[in-house]
Motif scaffolding. Sequence first.
Motif, PDB file in Angstrom:
ATOM      1  N   LYS A  20       4.787   6.969   3.927  1.00  0.00           N
ATOM      2  CA  LYS A  20       5.844   7.869   3.420  1.00  0.00           C
ATOM      3  C   LYS A  20       7.101   7.088   3.078  1.00  0.00           C
ATOM      4  O   LYS A  20       8.099   7.636   2.631  1.00  0.00           O
ATOM      5  CB  LYS A  20       6.183   8.899   4.495  1.00  0.00           C
ATOM      6  CG  LYS A  20       5.045   9.837   4.787  1.00  0.00           C
ATOM      7  CD  LYS A  20       5.425  10.773   5.921  1.00  0.00           C
ATOM      8  CE  LYS A  20       4.271  11.693   6.261  1.00  0.00           C
ATOM      9  NZ  LYS A  20       4.464  12.310   7.585  1.00  0.00           N
ATOM     10  N   ASN A  40       0.825  -1.217   0.000  1.00  0.00           N
ATOM     11  CA  ASN A  40       0.000   0.000   0.000  1.00  0.00           C
ATOM     12  C   ASN A  40       0.855   1.260   0.000  1.00  0.00           C
ATOM     13  O   ASN A  40       0.828   2.054   0.937  1.00  0.00           O
ATOM     14  CB  ASN A  40      -0.856   0.023   1.281  1.00  0.00           C
ATOM     15  CG  ASN A  40      -2.211  -0.573   1.046  1.00  0.00           C
ATOM     16  OD1 ASN A  40      -2.856  -0.269   0.045  1.00  0.00           O
ATOM     17  ND2 ASN A  40      -2.620  -1.439   1.967  1.00  0.00           N
ATOM     18  N   SER A  97       0.675   4.119  -1.235  1.00  0.00           N
ATOM     19  CA  SER A  97       0.070   5.454  -1.066  1.00  0.00           C
ATOM     20  C   SER A  97      -0.277   5.742   0.387  1.00  0.00           C
ATOM     21  O   SER A  97      -0.478   6.890   0.783  1.00  0.00           O
ATOM     22  CB  SER A  97      -1.166   5.569  -1.955  1.00  0.00           C
ATOM     23  OG  SER A  97      -2.040   4.497  -1.658  1.00  0.00           O
ATOM     24  N   ASN A  98      -0.339   4.676   1.221  1.00  0.00           N
ATOM     25  CA  ASN A  98      -0.671   4.883   2.642  1.00  0.00           C
ATOM     26  C   ASN A  98       0.522   5.344   3.482  1.00  0.00           C
ATOM     27  O   ASN A  98       0.365   5.725   4.617  1.00  0.00           O
ATOM     28  CB  ASN A  98      -1.169   3.578   3.259  1.00  0.00           C
ATOM     29  CG  ASN A  98      -2.581   3.281   2.833  1.00  0.00           C
ATOM     30  OD1 ASN A  98      -3.164   4.058   2.079  1.00  0.00           O
ATOM     31  ND2 ASN A  98      -3.125   2.170   3.307  1.00  0.00           N
TER      32      ASN A  98
END
Length: 550
Positions: A502, A497, A499-500
């Motif tokens: 940094k 994931n 995009s979840n």
Amino acid sequence: MSFIDRIFPNPLPSIDDILNKYKKRNLPEGSKVTRIAPSPTGFMHIGGIYTALICERVAHQSNGVFFLRIEDTDTKREVEGATKLICSSLSNYNILPDEGIDSNGQEFGDYGPYKQSERKSIYQAFIKYMLEQGKAYPCFATTEELDELRKKQELSGARPGYYSHWAKYRNLSETQILEKLDAGIPFVIRFKSEGNYNNKIVIQDGLKGKINFPENDLDVVIMKSDGLPTYHFAHVIDDTLMGTTHVIRGDEWLSSLPLHIQLFKALGFTPPKYTHISPIQKMDGDSRRKLSKRHDPEADVRYYDSVGYPKDAVIEYLLNLANSNFEYWRRNNPSKSYKDFNLELKKLSPSGALFDFVKLNNISKEIIAKMSAEELFINSFEWAKQNDSELYLLMQQNSDYVKSILSIERTGAKNARKDIAKYSDIKEEIKYFFDDRFSISDDKISEIKDIPSSKEIVKDYIEIFNETDTNQEWFNKMLTLSSKYGFAKNAKEYKLNPSNYKGDVSSVVKIFRILLTGKTQSPDLSEIQKTMGSTRVLNRLKQIDNIIKD
Ligand code: GLU
């Protein structure tokens, strides 16, 4: 007076006396007697150590004898101190002859002298014998005559050399010889070859197998005008008297083999078994070439010491070059002495082994990884004393600190660190532990800046830092910070994931690694922190304020 007595007016030992003095060696069946016979020309090529190691192993594996003979009959090429360099290089690498000369120039063994220059009367006795047998003759050819011969052969397309009808002085009568001697004309002694170039002979080489050669018909020089023998002749006498059973030498001598065999036979001796090994080569672009004394520092045996490869690493590397199955053996026998490995001549590469620094470094890293911190400290300190005064001083003034640095991932570690290939690497490896040697490059600073919330993460960590944290406790803190600032706890989670998050925990660790070491790769950070101590660690972490200004 015969011309032979004119040539040798002084008494010489009798052949029988000589043969009686050099008794047949009393060794168990199958024992091999090998030797290395370097010429003292001032340079010890790594290939010389390679050959010496092979000779030493072959002899000692068979309960035989390995000896050193200095071939110094070419006085023009001799360099002062060269014999000492040969002897000390051998003892440095623990390739110890059973007979020969030690580093102090002391000869030892019952088959000496082991320096050819001290064996002049022995060679001359045999040369006299060859003259008496009509198997040798004095040759009065001047340099001009030899030049002219060469030109004539070139013009007529004949094979170059002193042989057959080209050998002008081969059939002089006794009177003609005496006249020339009376006139004081300088001369050499040549072998009177009975060979026919059109005859083919087959010789068995220990590595290259059966080789076809034309028979030798060259009347080579066996005694020079200074009364000393040439290598060709001297080695035949010496290897016979000294009982050499196996001559293992560089393949630059392969083409002389028909001559050598013929000389043995002319003297009524049995030749030893010959194995010609190919020189160590290296890749130069797409092609292979010999390691060159002029172009490759690694050709000089002193190079390895100067950069601090442990002796065993060099030896094990050479064994690996000789028999590639050594590596497999070592993996299965990590704590045995290399002397327990059975070296086989027939497993040597007939076309020449390729020198490879990556392999040398890997072997060396393995060997250094097995040293305790104390041992590594002592060895590298000794090395620095001779080779790097700056490192020597640093180690001397901070010995406990350096010892604890060297203990990181070593003392008690299951997989000891393998980042040191040679003692000279240590300076770079310990540098960042000293404030006056530590710095962070601009691109590493950018890397920290690129990690989101890096300043906050560091500030938070300063609050929870504890010098006594175990590796696990420290890593748990990294995980806590990761989840607080939006980093995944591992790469897998991040990749599922992206995009979840940094980034993942490795980015968080990287901030600290760079701040503390200036590097993106280092040994275990929690151990580094413990070794550095809290004051130094906190001071470095606080630099974040200068790196990232509000
Ligand atoms: N003196 C010769 C050399 O230095 C030795 C050759 C041999 O081992 O027979 O190359």
